[in-house]
Design a protein around this motif. Structure first.
Motif, PDB file in Angstrom:
ATOM      1  N   ILE A 125       0.837  -1.212   0.000  1.00 38.82           N
ATOM      2  CA  ILE A 125       0.000   0.000   0.000  1.00 38.82           C
ATOM      3  C   ILE A 125       0.867   1.255   0.000  1.00 38.82           C
ATOM      4  CG2 ILE A 125      -1.731   1.302   1.310  1.00 38.82           C
ATOM      5  CD1 ILE A 125      -2.753  -1.353   2.398  1.00 38.82           C
ATOM      6  N   LEU A 126       1.938   1.232   0.782  1.00 42.92           N
ATOM      7  CA  LEU A 126       2.822   2.401   0.894  1.00 42.92           C
ATOM      8  C   LEU A 126       4.209   2.129   0.344  1.00 42.92           C
ATOM      9  CD1 LEU A 126       1.804   3.610   4.478  1.00 42.92           C
ATOM     10  CD2 LEU A 126       1.065   4.542   2.288  1.00 42.92           C
ATOM     11  N   GLY A 127       4.311   1.176  -0.535  1.00 45.03           N
ATOM     12  CA  GLY A 127       5.591   0.890  -1.171  1.00 45.03           C
ATOM     13  C   GLY A 127       6.361  -0.186  -0.445  1.00 45.03           C
ATOM     14  N   GLY A 128       7.052  -1.028  -1.215  1.00 42.54           N
ATOM     15  CA  GLY A 128       7.854  -2.084  -0.643  1.00 42.54           C
ATOM     16  C   GLY A 128       9.300  -1.677  -0.513  1.00 42.54           C
ATOM     17  N   GLY A 129      10.132  -2.646  -0.179  1.00 42.60           N
ATOM     18  CA  GLY A 129      11.547  -2.345   0.034  1.00 42.60           C
ATOM     19  C   GLY A 129      11.787  -1.902   1.472  1.00 42.60           C
ATOM     20  N   VAL A 130      13.008  -2.085   1.928  1.00 40.31           N
ATOM     21  CA  VAL A 130      13.318  -1.824   3.324  1.00 40.31           C
ATOM     22  C   VAL A 130      13.148  -0.352   3.683  1.00 40.31           C
ATOM     23  CG1 VAL A 130      15.799  -1.463   2.925  1.00 40.31           C
ATOM     24  CG2 VAL A 130      14.988  -2.311   5.154  1.00 40.31           C
ATOM     25  N   LYS A 131      13.436   0.571   2.767  1.00 43.38           N
ATOM     26  CA  LYS A 131      13.314   1.996   3.064  1.00 43.38           C
ATOM     27  C   LYS A 131      11.852   2.390   3.271  1.00 43.38           C
ATOM     28  CE  LYS A 131      17.516   3.400   0.577  1.00 43.38           C
ATOM     29  NZ  LYS A 131      18.263   3.785   1.790  1.00 43.38           N
ATOM     30  N   ASN A 132      10.971   1.921   2.416  1.00 41.07           N
ATOM     31  CA  ASN A 132       9.547   2.245   2.545  1.00 41.07           C
ATOM     32  C   ASN A 132       8.935   1.586   3.781  1.00 41.07           C
ATOM     33  OD1 ASN A 132       9.204   3.911   0.242  1.00 41.07           O
ATOM     34  ND2 ASN A 132       9.186   2.092  -1.070  1.00 41.07           N
ATOM     35  N   VAL A 133       9.340   0.357   4.066  1.00 42.06           N
ATOM     36  CA  VAL A 133       8.813  -0.324   5.252  1.00 42.06           C
ATOM     37  C   VAL A 133       9.276   0.409   6.519  1.00 42.06           C
ATOM     38  CG1 VAL A 133       8.830  -2.470   6.583  1.00 42.06           C
ATOM     39  CG2 VAL A 133       8.671  -2.549   4.082  1.00 42.06           C
ATOM     40  N   PHE A 134      10.548   0.805   6.538  1.00 40.46           N
ATOM     41  CA  PHE A 134      11.075   1.549   7.690  1.00 40.46           C
ATOM     42  C   PHE A 134      10.338   2.885   7.838  1.00 40.46           C
ATOM     43  CE2 PHE A 134      13.936   4.542   9.726  1.00 40.46           C
ATOM     44  CZ  PHE A 134      14.425   3.818  10.809  1.00 40.46           C
ATOM     45  N   ALA A 135      10.113   3.595   6.709  1.00 41.54           N
ATOM     46  CA  ALA A 135       9.408   4.875   6.763  1.00 41.54           C
ATOM     47  C   ALA A 135       7.983   4.694   7.278  1.00 41.54           C
ATOM     48  CB  ALA A 135       9.401   5.522   5.376  1.00 41.54           C
ATOM     49  N   LYS A 193      15.639  -3.589  12.176  1.00 41.69           N
ATOM     50  CA  LYS A 193      15.608  -5.063  12.217  1.00 41.69           C
ATOM     51  C   LYS A 193      14.216  -5.590  11.869  1.00 41.69           C
ATOM     52  CE  LYS A 193      19.336  -5.539  15.640  1.00 41.69           C
ATOM     53  NZ  LYS A 193      19.742  -4.141  15.657  1.00 41.69           N
ATOM     54  N   VAL A 194      13.158  -4.879  12.344  1.00 40.83           N
ATOM     55  CA  VAL A 194      11.798  -5.309  12.003  1.00 40.83           C
ATOM     56  C   VAL A 194      11.556  -5.173  10.514  1.00 40.83           C
ATOM     57  CG1 VAL A 194       9.352  -4.746  12.288  1.00 40.83           C
ATOM     58  CG2 VAL A 194      10.850  -4.798  14.280  1.00 40.83           C
ATOM     59  N   ALA A 195      11.987  -4.047   9.923  1.00 40.96           N
ATOM     60  CA  ALA A 195      11.812  -3.850   8.477  1.00 40.96           C
ATOM     61  C   ALA A 195      12.543  -4.932   7.695  1.00 40.96           C
ATOM     62  CB  ALA A 195      12.320  -2.459   8.087  1.00 40.96           C
ATOM     63  N   SER A 196      13.744  -5.274   8.143  1.00 34.58           N
ATOM     64  CA  SER A 196      14.507  -6.328   7.459  1.00 34.58           C
ATOM     65  C   SER A 196      13.809  -7.678   7.598  1.00 34.58           C
ATOM     66  CB  SER A 196      15.923  -6.406   8.051  1.00 34.58           C
ATOM     67  OG  SER A 196      16.612  -5.186   7.858  1.00 34.58           O
ATOM     68  N   TYR A 197      13.233  -7.931   8.779  1.00 35.47           N
ATOM     69  CA  TYR A 197      12.514  -9.195   8.971  1.00 35.47           C
ATOM     70  C   TYR A 197      11.271  -9.251   8.091  1.00 35.47           C
ATOM     71  CZ  TYR A 197       9.620 -12.783  11.102  1.00 35.47           C
ATOM     72  OH  TYR A 197       8.816 -13.896  11.297  1.00 35.47           O
ATOM     73  N   ILE A 235      10.874  -7.826   5.207  1.00 36.23           N
ATOM     74  CA  ILE A 235      11.330  -8.096   3.840  1.00 36.23           C
ATOM     75  C   ILE A 235      11.684  -9.571   3.676  1.00 36.23           C
ATOM     76  CG2 ILE A 235      13.085  -7.547   2.106  1.00 36.23           C
ATOM     77  CD1 ILE A 235      11.013  -5.354   2.611  1.00 36.23           C
ATOM     78  N   SER A 236      12.195 -10.197   4.751  1.00 33.73           N
ATOM     79  CA  SER A 236      12.559 -11.620   4.669  1.00 33.73           C
ATOM     80  C   SER A 236      11.334 -12.521   4.528  1.00 33.73           C
ATOM     81  CB  SER A 236      13.363 -12.029   5.913  1.00 33.73           C
ATOM     82  OG  SER A 236      12.532 -12.068   7.072  1.00 33.73           O
ATOM     83  N   LEU A 237      10.140 -11.991   4.838  1.00 35.39           N
ATOM     84  CA  LEU A 237       8.914 -12.778   4.699  1.00 35.39           C
ATOM     85  C   LEU A 237       8.417 -12.854   3.262  1.00 35.39           C
ATOM     86  CD1 LEU A 237       6.902 -11.476   7.814  1.00 35.39           C
ATOM     87  CD2 LEU A 237       8.147 -13.641   7.593  1.00 35.39           C
TER      88      LEU A 237
END
Length: 285
Positions: free
Chosen positions: A222-232, A258-262, A264-266
């Protein structure tokens, strides 16, 4: 006799208090520390108050006696506020009512006469001060090219940005959406999973399949994928009025990384009850 007794008591009090204070200042390491030696302060304040009150009583008594003597002898004392009146007359160049005839102008309008009063010195000096200020301002900003308030503001902003960048470089735990990195080591993902299960699984389920929140295992975001968007998204929260809350006041930046990286690992995993895709398909650049 009564005055002698009062004077003796006063002298004894002053001498006793004075010597006690001297002894306290010599004996104590920090005699003026109120919390350690409050009695020293009480004695000092009482000493000053007694002397002040004694002098005040003497002054009032002397003044009253002088007034009685002047009244008895018919002497009219000089007005104590006379110097203030003289100062005001000099500072404003005001003429007394009895002297106004000397500054009356010849012309009049319907019987209304005009006085030829000069400008008060305070007004004239203020006018000269404005002229001096204008000259200094002209030379400073127009001739010598001094910094204007806008230029000073821009300089202050640039300096603040430099300080912020320096702070970011020297602070290891300061992670932003621009500096966040995708972590793949086992310890970081383990920590990310623990924080995710504690704070995020209630909406996204432990396997990321989605419940109240969207599915985190598919390619749609919904708000973009990738670690940067998830972190934001973790920092700023979801969409206004709905969606996830902001976690910046709850989680540390390192834990959100670490949560954003996890999360992405899903990607690509198969949750037990996967929620239908939401948002748009994300393609990593």
């Amino acid at each position: 006799m009564k005055k002698k007794i009062q004077s003796i008591i006063y002298i004894i009090f002053v001498l006793t208090t004075f010597f006690a204070l001297v002894k306290a200042f010599i004996a104590y390491k920090n005699p003026l520390n109120f919390f350690e030696n409050p009695l020293v302060w009480f004695a000092l304040i009482g000493f000053v108050l007694v002397i002040t009150l004694k002098e005040l009583v003497n002054y009032l008594a002397t003044k009253k006696a002088t007034e009685l003597i002047n009244e008895k002898e018919g002497i009219i004392p000089e007005d104590p506020n006379l110097w203030i009146k003289k100062l005001m007359a000099k500072w404003t160049r005001a003429k007394a009512i009895e002297e106004e005839e000397s500054i009356v102008l010849d012309h009049n309008y319907d019987g209304i006469q005009e006085l030829d009063n000069s400008l008060p010195p305070w007004w004239v000096y203020m006018f000269y001060a404005t002229i001096l200020f204008a000259v200094v301002y002209l030379v400073r900003f127009e001739v010598m090219g001094g910094a204007t308030p806008e230029m000073e503001y821009q300089e202050a902003v640039a300096q603040a940005k430099m300080q912020v960048n320096k702070f970011k470089e020297t602070t290891p735990d300061l992670i932003t959406a621009e500096t966040v990195e995708l972590l793949t080591d086992a310890s970081s993902l383990k920590r990310g999973k623990a924080v995710f299960n504690l704070n995020c699984a209630s909406c996204h389920l432990a396997d990321g399949g989605g419940a109240i929140g969207p599915n985190l295992t598919d390619e749609y975001w919904i708000l973009g994928g990738g670690v940067k968007n998830v972190f934001a998204t973790l920092v700023n929260g979801g969409r206004d009025g709905k969606g996830m809350i902001s976690w910046k006041n709850t989680l540390k930046p390192s834990d959100m990384e670490k949560v954003a990286s996890y999360v992405i690992s899903l990607q690509g995993t198969t949750p037990e009850k996967a929620k239908a895709p939401q948002g748009e398909k994300w393609i990593e650049e």
